[in-house]
Design a protein around this motif. Sequence first.
Motif, PDB file in Angstrom:
ATOM      1  N   TYR A 199       0.870  -1.179   0.000  1.00  0.00           N
ATOM      2  CA  TYR A 199       0.000   0.000   0.000  1.00  0.00           C
ATOM      3  C   TYR A 199       0.904   1.224   0.000  1.00  0.00           C
ATOM      4  CZ  TYR A 199      -3.278   3.546   1.638  1.00  0.00           C
ATOM      5  OH  TYR A 199      -4.041   4.691   1.768  1.00  0.00           O
ATOM      6  N   HIS A 200       0.909   1.976  -1.102  1.00  0.00           N
ATOM      7  CA  HIS A 200       1.841   3.085  -1.294  1.00  0.00           C
ATOM      8  C   HIS A 200       3.270   2.588  -1.055  1.00  0.00           C
ATOM      9  CE1 HIS A 200      -1.457   5.637  -2.135  1.00  0.00           C
ATOM     10  NE2 HIS A 200      -1.909   5.717  -0.889  1.00  0.00           N
ATOM     11  N   GLN A 201       3.964   3.092  -0.059  1.00  0.00           N
ATOM     12  CA  GLN A 201       5.351   2.698   0.151  1.00  0.00           C
ATOM     13  C   GLN A 201       5.513   1.591   1.187  1.00  0.00           C
ATOM     14  OE1 GLN A 201       7.694   3.999  -1.887  1.00  0.00           O
ATOM     15  NE2 GLN A 201       5.931   5.047  -2.807  1.00  0.00           N
ATOM     16  N   LYS A 202       4.422   1.128   1.765  1.00  0.00           N
ATOM     17  CA  LYS A 202       4.532   0.100   2.800  1.00  0.00           C
ATOM     18  C   LYS A 202       4.296  -1.277   2.209  1.00  0.00           C
ATOM     19  CE  LYS A 202       3.230  -1.248   7.451  1.00  0.00           C
ATOM     20  NZ  LYS A 202       2.537  -0.885   8.709  1.00  0.00           N
ATOM     21  N   LEU A 203       5.166  -2.237   2.573  1.00  0.00           N
ATOM     22  CA  LEU A 203       5.091  -3.601   2.077  1.00  0.00           C
ATOM     23  C   LEU A 203       5.115  -4.559   3.261  1.00  0.00           C
ATOM     24  CD1 LEU A 203       5.254  -5.606  -0.379  1.00  0.00           C
ATOM     25  CD2 LEU A 203       7.742  -5.518  -0.072  1.00  0.00           C
ATOM     26  N   ILE A 204       4.157  -5.486   3.329  1.00  0.00           N
ATOM     27  CA  ILE A 204       4.178  -6.514   4.360  1.00  0.00           C
ATOM     28  C   ILE A 204       4.019  -7.869   3.692  1.00  0.00           C
ATOM     29  CG2 ILE A 204       3.265  -4.998   6.145  1.00  0.00           C
ATOM     30  CD1 ILE A 204       0.576  -6.354   5.835  1.00  0.00           C
ATOM     31  N   MET A 224      -2.665   0.661   7.256  1.00  0.00           N
ATOM     32  CA  MET A 224      -3.606   1.721   7.592  1.00  0.00           C
ATOM     33  C   MET A 224      -3.950   2.491   6.318  1.00  0.00           C
ATOM     34  SD  MET A 224      -3.413   4.503  10.670  1.00  0.00           S
ATOM     35  CE  MET A 224      -2.162   5.513   9.888  1.00  0.00           C
ATOM     36  N   ILE A 225      -5.221   2.414   5.907  1.00  0.00           N
ATOM     37  CA  ILE A 225      -5.669   2.952   4.627  1.00  0.00           C
ATOM     38  C   ILE A 225      -6.235   4.354   4.824  1.00  0.00           C
ATOM     39  CG2 ILE A 225      -7.101   2.498   2.603  1.00  0.00           C
ATOM     40  CD1 ILE A 225      -4.969   0.356   3.252  1.00  0.00           C
ATOM     41  N   ARG A 226      -5.779   5.301   4.019  1.00  0.00           N
ATOM     42  CA  ARG A 226      -6.212   6.690   4.152  1.00  0.00           C
ATOM     43  C   ARG A 226      -7.443   6.953   3.288  1.00  0.00           C
ATOM     44  NH1 ARG A 226      -0.554   7.256   3.421  1.00  0.00           N
ATOM     45  NH2 ARG A 226      -0.905   7.982   1.294  1.00  0.00           N
ATOM     46  N   ASN A 227      -8.527   6.302   3.607  1.00  0.00           N
ATOM     47  CA  ASN A 227      -9.755   6.464   2.849  1.00  0.00           C
ATOM     48  C   ASN A 227     -10.916   6.474   3.833  1.00  0.00           C
ATOM     49  OD1 ASN A 227     -12.034   6.240   1.207  1.00  0.00           O
ATOM     50  ND2 ASN A 227     -11.034   4.858  -0.250  1.00  0.00           N
ATOM     51  N   ILE A 228     -11.718   7.550   3.803  1.00  0.00           N
ATOM     52  CA  ILE A 228     -12.795   7.683   4.784  1.00  0.00           C
ATOM     53  C   ILE A 228     -13.885   6.622   4.577  1.00  0.00           C
ATOM     54  CG2 ILE A 228     -12.425  10.154   5.090  1.00  0.00           C
ATOM     55  CD1 ILE A 228     -14.833  10.621   3.249  1.00  0.00           C
ATOM     56  N   LEU A 229     -13.903   5.960   3.422  1.00  0.00           N
ATOM     57  CA  LEU A 229     -14.876   4.900   3.185  1.00  0.00           C
ATOM     58  C   LEU A 229     -14.454   3.572   3.807  1.00  0.00           C
ATOM     59  CD1 LEU A 229     -15.831   5.611  -0.540  1.00  0.00           C
ATOM     60  CD2 LEU A 229     -17.110   6.211   1.520  1.00  0.00           C
ATOM     61  N   ILE A 279      -6.863  -4.772  -4.153  1.00  0.00           N
ATOM     62  CA  ILE A 279      -7.924  -4.739  -3.145  1.00  0.00           C
ATOM     63  C   ILE A 279      -8.275  -3.293  -2.852  1.00  0.00           C
ATOM     64  CG2 ILE A 279      -8.542  -5.364  -0.772  1.00  0.00           C
ATOM     65  CD1 ILE A 279      -6.328  -7.546  -0.964  1.00  0.00           C
ATOM     66  N   SER A 280      -9.574  -2.996  -2.854  1.00  0.00           N
ATOM     67  CA  SER A 280     -10.052  -1.659  -2.519  1.00  0.00           C
ATOM     68  C   SER A 280     -11.015  -1.769  -1.350  1.00  0.00           C
ATOM     69  CB  SER A 280     -10.761  -1.023  -3.722  1.00  0.00           C
ATOM     70  OG  SER A 280     -11.324   0.237  -3.371  1.00  0.00           O
ATOM     71  N   LEU A 281     -10.784  -0.976  -0.318  1.00  0.00           N
ATOM     72  CA  LEU A 281     -11.614  -1.014   0.875  1.00  0.00           C
ATOM     73  C   LEU A 281     -12.697   0.058   0.798  1.00  0.00           C
ATOM     74  CD1 LEU A 281      -8.949  -1.531   3.703  1.00  0.00           C
ATOM     75  CD2 LEU A 281      -9.995  -3.218   2.174  1.00  0.00           C
ATOM     76  N   GLY A 282     -13.950  -0.382   0.642  1.00  0.00           N
ATOM     77  CA  GLY A 282     -15.085   0.527   0.703  1.00  0.00           C
ATOM     78  C   GLY A 282     -15.403   1.294  -0.554  1.00  0.00           C
ATOM     79  N   GLN A 283     -14.606   1.163  -1.594  1.00  0.00           N
ATOM     80  CA  GLN A 283     -14.820   1.951  -2.811  1.00  0.00           C
ATOM     81  C   GLN A 283     -14.702   1.041  -4.028  1.00  0.00           C
ATOM     82  OE1 GLN A 283     -12.136   5.263  -3.188  1.00  0.00           O
ATOM     83  NE2 GLN A 283     -13.449   6.344  -4.650  1.00  0.00           N
ATOM     84  N   SER A 284     -15.715   1.046  -4.885  1.00  0.00           N
ATOM     85  CA  SER A 284     -15.708   0.161  -6.045  1.00  0.00           C
ATOM     86  C   SER A 284     -14.682   0.628  -7.069  1.00  0.00           C
ATOM     87  CB  SER A 284     -17.094   0.112  -6.685  1.00  0.00           C
ATOM     88  OG  SER A 284     -17.393   1.349  -7.316  1.00  0.00           O
ATOM     89  N   PHE A 285     -14.260  -0.295  -7.915  1.00  0.00           N
ATOM     90  CA  PHE A 285     -13.258   0.045  -8.932  1.00  0.00           C
ATOM     91  C   PHE A 285     -13.847   0.933 -10.027  1.00  0.00           C
ATOM     92  CE2 PHE A 285     -11.255  -3.663  -6.997  1.00  0.00           C
ATOM     93  CZ  PHE A 285      -9.959  -3.196  -6.842  1.00  0.00           C
ATOM     94  N   SER A 286     -15.150   0.967 -10.148  1.00  0.00           N
ATOM     95  CA  SER A 286     -15.774   1.863 -11.123  1.00  0.00           C
ATOM     96  C   SER A 286     -15.562   3.327 -10.756  1.00  0.00           C
ATOM     97  CB  SER A 286     -17.275   1.568 -11.238  1.00  0.00           C
ATOM     98  OG  SER A 286     -17.937   1.820 -10.008  1.00  0.00           O
ATOM     99  N   GLU A 287     -15.220   3.582  -9.491  1.00  0.00           N
ATOM    100  CA  GLU A 287     -14.953   4.946  -9.029  1.00  0.00           C
ATOM    101  C   GLU A 287     -13.480   5.299  -9.112  1.00  0.00           C
ATOM    102  OE1 GLU A 287     -16.807   5.638  -5.179  1.00  0.00           O
ATOM    103  OE2 GLU A 287     -18.262   4.066  -5.614  1.00  0.00           O
ATOM    104  N   ASP A 291      -6.577   4.724  -3.307  1.00  0.00           N
ATOM    105  CA  ASP A 291      -6.047   4.072  -2.104  1.00  0.00           C
ATOM    106  C   ASP A 291      -6.315   2.576  -2.185  1.00  0.00           C
ATOM    107  OD1 ASP A 291      -4.922   6.173  -0.411  1.00  0.00           O
ATOM    108  OD2 ASP A 291      -6.959   6.983  -0.444  1.00  0.00           O
ATOM    109  N   VAL A 292      -5.530   1.898  -3.011  1.00  0.00           N
ATOM    110  CA  VAL A 292      -5.724   0.472  -3.220  1.00  0.00           C
ATOM    111  C   VAL A 292      -4.506  -0.298  -2.713  1.00  0.00           C
ATOM    112  CG1 VAL A 292      -7.255   0.792  -5.180  1.00  0.00           C
ATOM    113  CG2 VAL A 292      -4.785   0.562  -5.562  1.00  0.00           C
ATOM    114  N   ILE A 293      -4.712  -1.555  -2.446  1.00  0.00           N
ATOM    115  CA  ILE A 293      -3.653  -2.452  -1.982  1.00  0.00           C
ATOM    116  C   ILE A 293      -3.340  -3.432  -3.109  1.00  0.00           C
ATOM    117  CG2 ILE A 293      -3.024  -4.191  -0.262  1.00  0.00           C
ATOM    118  CD1 ILE A 293      -5.285  -2.931   1.503  1.00  0.00           C
ATOM    119  N   GLU A 294      -2.101  -3.483  -3.506  1.00  0.00           N
ATOM    120  CA  GLU A 294      -1.662  -4.464  -4.507  1.00  0.00           C
ATOM    121  C   GLU A 294      -1.220  -5.727  -3.777  1.00  0.00           C
ATOM    122  OE1 GLU A 294      -1.851  -3.838  -7.738  1.00  0.00           O
ATOM    123  OE2 GLU A 294      -2.323  -1.687  -7.595  1.00  0.00           O
ATOM    124  N   TYR A 295      -1.573  -6.895  -4.331  1.00  0.00           N
ATOM    125  CA  TYR A 295      -1.117  -8.136  -3.699  1.00  0.00           C
ATOM    126  C   TYR A 295      -0.586  -9.101  -4.759  1.00  0.00           C
ATOM    127  CZ  TYR A 295      -4.976 -11.116  -5.288  1.00  0.00           C
ATOM    128  OH  TYR A 295      -5.824 -11.842  -6.066  1.00  0.00           O
TER     129      TYR A 295
END
Length: 298
Positions: A199-204, A224-229, A279-287, A291-295
């Motif tokens: 997620y951005h510069q963080k990798l786990i 920790m995702i910076r998205n109010i949704l 992976i997107s938390l709370g927000q569809s890809f159509s939008e 703030d997405v997570i690559e895996y």
Amino acid sequence: MTPIQKNAAILFADISGSTALYDKLGNKLALQLVTRTLEILTMEVTARQGTLIKTIGDAILCTFPNAADAVNAACAMHSTIEGQSPGGELPIHVRIGLHYGDIIYEGGDTYGDAVNIAARVTALTRARQIMTTRAVVDRLPEKMQKHARSVMRTGFRGKEETFDVYQIVWDPEDTMNTRVGMSAYRKPAEPRHELMLQYHQKLITLNEDTKQAVLGRGQGCDLMIRNILASRQHATIEYNFGKFLLMDHSVNGTYIRFGDDQIIQLNHQQIFLHGAGTISLGQSFSESPTDVIEYILQ
């Protein structure tokens, strides 16, 4: 709730080859098939005095007051799955691991070494098999012990002692009754499974040593995702039986876009991750979320 400590038989039933189902059928159809199979397994649990503790993706964890009920339920699970054919023309099989010992009930879940040993036994088990330990076999009636065959003696990670592993032969026509999932029995060693999340510069990385990550907006989340949704504790990913299970706990849902561009929305549901995706938390890809997570699963 005050923890309750007691002896019980612990049973894991895991759908064999579920990852291949998702690849072959697609996520929606495979999830429907898995759900239908787990419903059949759960019915056999309740019919034999068992308690369903939880569902873990394509597996269930349950307990029984005695070893005989647990073994009878395991045999019934195999027979019913083969009789009802929940996959239609596509064969569906399960693998079942059992152990008996001291466990702790707390908050709707169960804990203890006995649970961990049952999970390790299940990891040794192949499709259409029931594997168990001496702790179970010694507590069976004599007529049921005749169906238990000693397979091997092995150690489990984190345990100094070794354990006798037995197979419960439920199908007289089974020709694979001496083979288990270890390299000593002609099965190649399992590869090291790892899931990388960025997620951005963080990798786990999740693997056998680091088995869980919490995703969300809260300060204590691993990502920790910076998205109010996104909810404070939006979703978790857990490592189980060599697979990575994503579980949604949120208000707005979790969206996964797989490598083939198929998109799945989870609302308090769970699914195994495979291949690579987003992976997107709370927000569809159509939008067009940013703030997405690559895996990627290795």
